[in-house]
Design an enzyme around this catalytic site. Structure first.
Site, PDB file in Angstrom:
ATOM      1  CB  SER A   1     -12.186  -0.672   2.720  1.00  0.00           C
ATOM      2  OG  SER A   1     -10.829  -0.966   2.573  1.00  0.00           O
TER       3      SER A   1
ATOM      4  NE  ARG B   1      -3.730   2.096   2.623  1.00  0.00           N
ATOM      5  CZ  ARG B   1      -3.415   3.252   3.202  1.00  0.00           C
ATOM      6  NH1 ARG B   1      -2.210   3.432   3.718  1.00  0.00           N
ATOM      7  NH2 ARG B   1      -4.299   4.230   3.279  1.00  0.00           N
TER       8      ARG B   1
ATOM      9  CE  LYS C   1      -7.555   4.900   4.518  1.00  0.00           C
ATOM     10  NZ  LYS C   1      -8.996   4.707   4.480  1.00  0.00           N
TER      11      LYS C   1
HETATM   12  N1  3NM Z   1      -7.376   1.279   6.341  1.00  0.00           N
HETATM   13  P1  3NM Z   1      -2.677   0.635  11.674  1.00  0.00           P
HETATM   14  S1  3NM Z   1      -7.390   1.885   8.779  1.00  0.00           S
HETATM   15  C1  3NM Z   1      -4.984   1.243   5.722  1.00  0.00           C
HETATM   16  O1  3NM Z   1     -10.323   1.703   8.216  1.00  0.00           O
HETATM   17  C2  3NM Z   1      -6.068   1.415   6.691  1.00  0.00           C
HETATM   18  O2  3NM Z   1     -10.111   1.056   6.161  1.00  0.00           O
HETATM   19  C3  3NM Z   1      -8.189   1.492   7.350  1.00  0.00           C
HETATM   20  O3  3NM Z   1      -3.007   1.054  10.171  1.00  0.00           O
HETATM   21  C4  3NM Z   1      -9.648   1.419   7.242  1.00  0.00           C
HETATM   22  O4  3NM Z   1      -2.682  -0.865  11.695  1.00  0.00           O
HETATM   23  C5  3NM Z   1      -5.898   1.751   8.031  1.00  0.00           C
HETATM   24  O5  3NM Z   1      -1.308   1.177  11.931  1.00  0.00           O
HETATM   25  C6  3NM Z   1      -4.617   1.970   8.746  1.00  0.00           C
HETATM   26  O6  3NM Z   1      -3.725   1.226  12.549  1.00  0.00           O
HETATM   27  C7  3NM Z   1      -4.210   0.785   9.566  1.00  0.00           C
END
Ligand code: 3NM
Length: 204
Positions: free
Chosen positions: A110, A39, A139
């Site tokens: 998603s 990503r 994010k």
């Molecule tokens: N998508 P971390 S949250 C890439 O809610 C991504 O769809 C998300 O990172 C969504 O594991 C997210 O560090 C970030 O929290 C995830």
């Protein structure tokens, strides 16, 4: 798709890394992640040829260790790298279009709330990524955290649909996501920021 592949789903781009992404992915696959998503997105991410070159190296590691390699959103890149799958968000191309173009790839979508879920073309996709489950700093445009309750609700509605939780998941709270009925946890910082990746992956 086989839902067990979602169990420890590592997502990363160079923008998430404080050191060499190749080293980080190598340590993560050796520690037992079950899938990887490239990503390369957001502030600080690579573009053009540099993105392709890094993608090729990461793709090769997954090939070597026989774990599925996914590309986030970028269909051309997925094709060039021979990805096993593509992950798309609600703002990306319609999942149906992606399915039409790549009938044989694994497609993930998603979802961040019930309305998105209701409007999702489940027949066109292979798994759902639901989140953010918890608050995440990774994010910047993440939506409101859905909590593990929503994971349980999706599981109740779709008892057999492959489902992975994402967002703010770490070694301390991942068990709650699994207990809520997810097939796995998708993480970025729990692995990229771990002092000991081997221990972090095992703990997840
Ligand atoms: N998508 P971390 S949250 C890439 O809610 C991504 O769809 C998300 O990172 C969504 O594991 C997210 O560090 C970030 O929290 C995830």
């Amino acid at each position: 798709m086989e839902a067990h592949l979602l169990r420890k789903y590592f997502i990363m781009g160079s923008q998430n890394c404080d050191r060499d992404p190749i080293e980080i992915l190598t340590e993560a696959v050796q520690a037992g992640i079950t899938a990887f998503q490239f990503r390369e997105k957001g502030p600080g991410s690579l573009a053009g040829l540099r993105k392709v070159v890094l993608g090729r190296q990461l793709r090769e590691i997954c090939y070597e260790y026989s774990i599925p390699f996914f590309v986030n959103d970028d269909l051309e890149l997925a094709k060039v790298l021979g990805a096993d799958g593509i992950h798309v968000g609600q703002d990306d191309r319609f999942a149906e279009e992606v399915r039409a173009r790549f009938p044989d790839k694994i497609i993930g979508l998603s979802v961040s709330n019930s309305l998105e879920l209701e409007n999702s073309p489940l027949s066109a996709v292979d798994y759902l990524g639901a989140g953010p489950v918890f608050a995440t700093g990774t994010k910047s445009d993440a939506k409101t955290p859905v909590g593990t309750k929503w994971i349980s609700q999706i599981r109740k509605q779709h008892p057999n649909f492959p489902l992975v939780g994402i967002g703010g998941i770490n070694t301390t709270n991942s068990n709650e996501v699994m207990e809520a009925g997810a097939d796995g946890v998708a993480v970025i910082s729990a692995i990229t920021k771990a002092k000991d990746i081997q221990a972090a992956v095992r703990s997840l």
